[in-house]
Scaffold this motif. Sequence first.
Motif, mmCIF file in Angstrom:
data_model
loop_
_atom_site.group_PDB
_atom_site.id
_atom_site.type_symbol
_atom_site.label_atom_id
_atom_site.label_comp_id
_atom_site.label_asym_id
_atom_site.label_seq_id
_atom_site.Cartn_x
_atom_site.Cartn_y
_atom_site.Cartn_z
ATOM 1 N N VAL A 30 -2.851 5.893 -0.709
ATOM 2 C CA VAL A 30 -2.839 5.714 -2.171
ATOM 3 C C VAL A 30 -3.110 4.241 -2.505
ATOM 4 C CG1 VAL A 30 -1.416 5.834 -4.258
ATOM 5 C CG2 VAL A 30 -1.249 7.648 -2.525
ATOM 6 N N GLY A 31 -2.545 3.343 -1.689
ATOM 7 C CA GLY A 31 -2.679 1.915 -1.968
ATOM 8 C C GLY A 31 -3.861 1.257 -1.293
ATOM 9 N N VAL A 84 4.983 4.333 -8.532
ATOM 10 C CA VAL A 84 3.562 4.032 -8.730
ATOM 11 C C VAL A 84 3.489 3.054 -9.910
ATOM 12 C CG1 VAL A 84 1.288 4.961 -9.330
ATOM 13 C CG2 VAL A 84 2.741 6.152 -7.673
ATOM 14 N N ASP A 143 -1.025 3.722 -12.353
ATOM 15 C CA ASP A 143 -1.768 4.894 -11.902
ATOM 16 C C ASP A 143 -3.071 5.012 -12.688
ATOM 17 O OD1 ASP A 143 -2.620 7.241 -10.813
ATOM 18 O OD2 ASP A 143 -1.136 8.508 -11.826
ATOM 19 N N GLY A 158 -6.901 6.799 -9.534
ATOM 20 C CA GLY A 158 -7.719 6.561 -8.337
ATOM 21 C C GLY A 158 -9.140 7.046 -8.575
ATOM 22 N N ARG A 191 0.249 0.678 -6.116
ATOM 23 C CA ARG A 191 -0.653 0.770 -7.260
ATOM 24 C C ARG A 191 -1.795 1.707 -6.878
ATOM 25 N NH1 ARG A 191 -2.569 -3.363 -11.609
ATOM 26 N NH2 ARG A 191 -4.757 -2.839 -11.854
ATOM 27 N N ASN A 192 -1.970 2.752 -7.657
ATOM 28 C CA ASN A 192 -3.079 3.682 -7.407
ATOM 29 C C ASN A 192 -4.328 3.099 -8.057
ATOM 30 O OD1 ASN A 192 -4.560 5.915 -6.649
ATOM 31 N ND2 ASN A 192 -3.648 7.318 -8.144
ATOM 32 N N ALA A 200 -11.077 2.660 -2.135
ATOM 33 C CA ALA A 200 -10.154 3.694 -2.600
ATOM 34 C C ALA A 200 -10.263 4.974 -1.769
ATOM 35 C CB ALA A 200 -10.424 4.017 -4.071
ATOM 36 N N THR A 243 -6.982 12.672 -6.203
ATOM 37 C CA THR A 243 -6.327 11.368 -5.972
ATOM 38 C C THR A 243 -5.338 11.019 -7.076
ATOM 39 O OG1 THR A 243 -8.039 10.085 -7.104
ATOM 40 C CG2 THR A 243 -8.357 10.501 -4.734
ATOM 41 N N ASP A 244 -5.363 11.769 -8.164
ATOM 42 C CA ASP A 244 -4.399 11.519 -9.245
ATOM 43 C C ASP A 244 -3.080 12.254 -8.982
ATOM 44 O OD1 ASP A 244 -3.366 10.474 -11.516
ATOM 45 O OD2 ASP A 244 -4.549 11.677 -12.918
ATOM 46 N N GLU A 290 -1.017 11.552 -6.705
ATOM 47 C CA GLU A 290 -0.653 10.578 -5.674
ATOM 48 C C GLU A 290 0.841 10.468 -5.444
ATOM 49 O OE1 GLU A 290 -1.252 9.796 -8.776
ATOM 50 O OE2 GLU A 290 0.631 8.760 -9.136
#
Length: 510
Positions: free
Chosen positions: A225-226, A261, A264, A267, A314-315, A321, A341-342, A344
Amino acid sequence: MAQVNFIDVKDNDAIFEGNGYDAVLVVTSDIDALGIDEIRLLANHGKNIDARIGRSPTLLFAPGLAGGRLIVSPVNDTDNDCQDVRLYGDAARQALQVALDAGAKRPLLIVNQHQSDKYRQALSVSALACGQQLWQALERREALGDEAAFEAIGLLATSANAAVLNAMEAGRILARDLCGTEPERMSATAFAQYCVEAYQDSCLKVSVVEDRDVLERDYPLLSAVGRSSFGVPRHQPRVVKVEYCAEGEISHSYFFAGKGVVYDTGGADIKIAGGMAGMSRDKGGAAAVAGLMKTLSMLKPKGVRVVAELGLVRNSIGSEAFVTDEIITSHAGVRVRIGNTDAEGRLVLADLLSHLRIKAEKAVSPQLFSVATLTGHVVRCYGSYTAVVENSVARENQVGLRLQTIGDEWGEPIEVSRLRRDDYSKIVDPSGAADILSSNNAPSSVTARGHQYPAAFLLKASGLEAHGLTAATPMAYTHVDIAGSATEGDPLYGKPTAAPLVGLFAHITA
Ligand SMILES: [Zn+2]
């Protein structure tokens, strides 16, 4: 933030001028039931000239009483079966605002004891509502100064405990600061630092995982995610580990994973059409757990051990990414295909839970929790209420039911959702290439069972699935979705509530 300072007041004489207070705040469903003649006579006399008294919050000129001010805030509708103790909180906030506007510095709060059991915590709920009303955003305090609105708030009663309320409020202030603050001031690195400072000189054991190699090895889903945030030093992920252990014998152990997160973007499945605004509040779960640890450190309850892991990340979006379709192996060794990816938060939590699972194996009577602003679906489903989804072991032990009962008492209501077999069919990877799929590729708010099925994912991806009812080491696990309850008022920039801190604390110490 300047601590809200509640004081226990046992002597009714505090209502009079010259005894340390400068306004009397009365929150009551019935003025005659208060049992304090001076207030009853003044309020009833006032009714003759102002029909609002007893209907809406009113300030009366009250010679002889503290500060010459009597503020009466009625609690109407208490006989309505649909109502709950939040009625008292609402009335207390209105009374407090009148006192603030009137220039009071040391108000004395009086709350009548209603005969119905559901209002048992009316005074504590009223006091905590005052704390909620007084909190101001960290950015504002840092820019304009941080002077306490009141020197102290007296609580005239025998049923509350100012030390407990002060500790709860200190935890809630920390939780609101962490949750509510904008994404640069409260980046992952800054969040970790804020926690370390808040826990200084406490009995808590605190450590922060910072090293990229360690993060990628021990928290592979979180690190995915990061991944595009590693290139920007101030945006890099952190895992904060905090532990409270009571002196003496331990009879219960609690393990909390908090989703932090810090921003967000969604991503690579980026949030579009204005959907990104407010996404600095996607750290409310980690914030509430951080605050809970602060409260525990101040009150030092006996017999319990509480372990927390906060996943701060932090996404971001960029050339590094992570993208949908990737297959990443979780800390528990489960190969996860990324469905969106959302989605996360569940990736962050799965690795944290896997670490907590290992610690829980040797713990006395363990209960595990994940706390997260996880889904839009829970908001669509329950509005502003917290939802819990339990595994079989937690359900057998009635963890959700207990949390719900406590939540009702303390004005932090909770809905209990049931995990179903359908929830597992949603995380099957159709290709068979991966062990599981993290999510479908649509917003949860338009997905049936959108807040329940992530619990199935969390159980599998964290390895907790192997600790069901028939396992050698069963583990009670409860997922807590606070996407609807973490803030109040404005949907994007409303005040953080610190929920479900009070309910979790009451659960741990019950
Ligand atoms: Zn997201």
